[in-house]
Design an enzyme around this catalytic site. Structure first.
Site, PDB file in Angstrom:
ATOM      1  N   SER A 126       0.852  -1.179   0.000  1.00  0.00           N
ATOM      2  CA  SER A 126       0.000   0.000   0.000  1.00  0.00           C
ATOM      3  C   SER A 126       0.902   1.248   0.000  1.00  0.00           C
ATOM      4  CB  SER A 126      -0.955  -0.050   1.194  1.00  0.00           C
ATOM      5  OG  SER A 126      -1.982   0.890   1.067  1.00  0.00           O
ATOM      6  N   HIS A 184      -7.123  -6.167  -0.291  1.00  0.00           N
ATOM      7  CA  HIS A 184      -5.972  -5.292  -0.137  1.00  0.00           C
ATOM      8  C   HIS A 184      -4.984  -5.757   0.934  1.00  0.00           C
ATOM      9  CE1 HIS A 184      -3.747  -1.522  -0.282  1.00  0.00           C
ATOM     10  NE2 HIS A 184      -3.926  -1.344   1.014  1.00  0.00           N
TER      11      HIS A 184
END
Length: 316
Positions: free
Chosen positions: A110, A293
């Site tokens: 991320s 994610h």
């Protein structure tokens, strides 16, 4: 499916004085004579957790983890003063020199992928390899997707909780409205906004709802640094040029890499991984089915472990 390496405790902890007022928390685990690897956490505004140490074979890696400015155990907590992308990449280089490491591998997901890429582009001669998860190019369209319109259509129920702290008349620019709340003088509104911001991310980070993860993101201490620092970076375009990572991808040409991305990543949609791979074809790319994610998604974690094992063999 692969499971994480067993828990490991640090063999040393450091504090590193960087630009005032910041002091960074640093820890080292594994083999002091092993391949140096730096864990670059997400956010910006997140922090390192004990399970982050477990992505690496402790017999083969010298595992370095640090909390970025204002994050985790670094002080002062949630501080925005002198907190920029250039400051963070400078801190990484100062940390490398402080630890006497000539070259190291970077492992980031991320925002950790963003920061790892920017460091590698600035200091390519210092990077052995990159293992990157949940690619975040930090462009305006990437920020707008998650904080203005896009992810809102996939999680409309959670979106209502996210926008609740913002008056309807201010919802045409939610990052700006949140920035005012998170830097305002009203402590009650500031904390409520921080929790709403952080819980939105926790709710959308996994393919299947994980209540424990949402509770983690809702913790006041974690939420305050996550929300304040993320919003501070995003309102400032992450302190980088538009599309800087793709524009400067040639700097990565001689660095081996592994790009790992969940197919159903809502926080950072998978097109970012594909665009990075097109600009940096020397890296391998793996799109992980039935995954979102989070690095804690089982198949994503397995791919990350396979990547660190691969480079342990390649770099030994």
């Amino acid at each position: 499916m692969r499971t994480l390496y067993p828990p490991v405790e640090p063999y040393v902890r450091h504090t590193l004085q960087v630009e005032a007022p910041h002091t960074l928390y640093v820890e080292e685990c594994g083999n002091p004579a092993g391949i140096p690897v730096l864990f670059v956490h997400g956010g910006p505004g997140g922090g390192c957790e004990p399970w982050h140490r477990q992505f690496f074979d402790p017999d083969r890696y010298r595992i370095v983890l640090f909390d970025q400015r204002g994050c985790g155990r670094s002080t002062p907590h949630a501080s925005l003063e002198n907190n920029t992308t250039q400051a963070l990449t400078g801190d990484m280089e100062q940390l490398r020199e402080h630890l006497g490491i000539e070259r190291w591998m970077l492992f980031g997901g991320s925002w950790g992928s963003t920061l790892s890429l920017l460091y590698a582009q600035a200091c390519p001669e210092r990077v052995l390899a990159l293992v990157l998860r949940g690619i975040f190019l930090c462009r305006k369209q990437d920020i707008d997707w998650f904080y203005q319109q896009g992810a809102s259509r996939l999680f409309p129920d959670a979106w209502q909780d996210f926008i609740a702290p913002v008056p309807p008349s201010r919802r045409d620019n939610l990052v700006q409205a949140y920035h005012e709340l998170l830097t305002g003088d009203d402590e009650v509104r500031r904390l409520a906004a921080a929790r709403a911001w952080s819980v939105w991310e926790g709710t959308t980070s996994t393919l299947q709802h994980k209540p424990a993860l949402v509770r983690h993101f809702a913790d006041s201490y974690i939420a305050l640094s996550m929300a304040r620092i993320e919003c501070h970076y995003f309102i400032n375009g992450a302190f980088i040029r538009p599309d800087q990572i793709i524009s400067d991808a040639a700097q990565l040409k001689n660095i081996p890499g592994r790009i790992i991305h969940g197919r159903y990543d809502v926080v950072c949609p998978v097109d970012q991984a594909i665009e990075l791979h097109h600009a940096w074809p020397e890296a391998d790319v793996q799109i992980i089915p039935a995954s979102g994610h989070s690095a804690g998604e089982p198949a994503v974690a397995g791919a990350l472990l396979e990547a660190t094992d691969h480079f342990a063999g390649q770099l030994a």
